[in-house]
Design a protein around this motif. Structure first.
Motif, PDB file in Angstrom:
ATOM      1  N   GLU A   4       4.697   1.795  16.701  1.00  0.00           N
ATOM      2  CA  GLU A   4       3.887   1.927  15.180  1.00  0.00           C
ATOM      3  C   GLU A   4       4.638   1.803  13.953  1.00  0.00           C
ATOM      4  O   GLU A   4       5.129   2.962  13.399  1.00  0.00           O
ATOM      5  N   ASP A   8       2.382  -2.555  11.860  1.00  0.00           N
ATOM      6  CA  ASP A   8       1.121  -2.804  12.267  1.00  0.00           C
ATOM      7  C   ASP A   8      -0.053  -2.106  11.702  1.00  0.00           C
ATOM      8  O   ASP A   8      -0.773  -2.607  11.797  1.00  0.00           O
ATOM      9  N   LEU A 132       0.050  -9.296  14.605  1.00  0.00           N
ATOM     10  CA  LEU A 132      -0.324  -7.672  15.210  1.00  0.00           C
ATOM     11  C   LEU A 132       0.954  -8.108  16.453  1.00  0.00           C
ATOM     12  O   LEU A 132       1.237  -6.996  17.589  1.00  0.00           O
TER      13      LEU A 132
END
Length: 139
Positions: A4, A8, A132
Motif C-alpha cells: 500500500e 499503488d 501496479l
C-alpha cells in the motif's frame, strides 16, 4: 501495510478512471448504434459464448445480473429483432438465445470501434498495469 504505497493508490485511481472512460465510450457507441448499453453487452455475451448461444440463466451470470432481469432483457432483445429463442441442440428441454442477422451486423460494427478504441488506449493501460506491478513510477 505491504503493497500500500502512494504509487499503488495513484495507479489504482488512474486505472479505475481509464476503465470508467472506456465504459463511457462503450455506452455512447452502443447508443449511437441504436442499442441500450445493456443490449450491447448481452449480444456480445451471446456471440462470445460457445456455439454463440446462451440460456437466460447463463446470460444473467455473464452480465452479473439477476435472472429475472436477464429474462426481461431477453424479451427486449427478441422484440427488437436482435435475438431469438431456439431449442438447445444438446438438450431439447432447454431454450437458448441466438443472435439474428440484425444483431450480428450491429455487433460487428460495434466490435470494430471498440477494438480500435482499445488499441488507442493500449499504451496507457499497459503503463498503468506495469505501475501496479511495481514496474513504473507515479507521475
Amino acid at each position: 501495510r505491504a503493497g500500500e504505497t502512494m504509487i499503488d493508490y495513484v495507479a489504482l485511481a488512474d486505472f479505475r478512471r481509464a476503465l470508467r472512460e472506456f465504459a463511457a465510450f462503450s455506452e455512447a457507441a452502443a447508443r449511437a448504434a441504436g442499442l441500450a448499453p445493456q443490449q450491447h453487452q448481452a449480444i456480445l455475451a451471446i456471440r462470445g459464448a460457445p456455439d454463440a448461444r446462451l440460456s437466460v440463466g447463463d446470460l444473467a451470470a455473464a452480465l452479473l445480473i439477476r435472472p429475472n432481469t436477464a429474462q426481461e432483457l431477453a424479451g427486449r432483445l427478441i422484440r427488437a429483432g436482435l435475438a431469438e429463442k431456439i431449442g438447445d441442440p444438446g438438450d431439447r428441454r432447454r431454450v437458448v438465445l441466438q443472435l439474428t442477422a440484425k444483431a450480428e451486423a450491429v455487433l460487428s460494427q460495434l466490435s470494430a470501434v471498440h477494438t480500435a478504441e482499445l488499441r488507442r488506449r493500449r499504451a496507457v493501460l499497459q503503463t498503468l498495469l506495469e505501475r501496479l506491478d511495481g514496474g513504473g513510477e507515479a507521475k
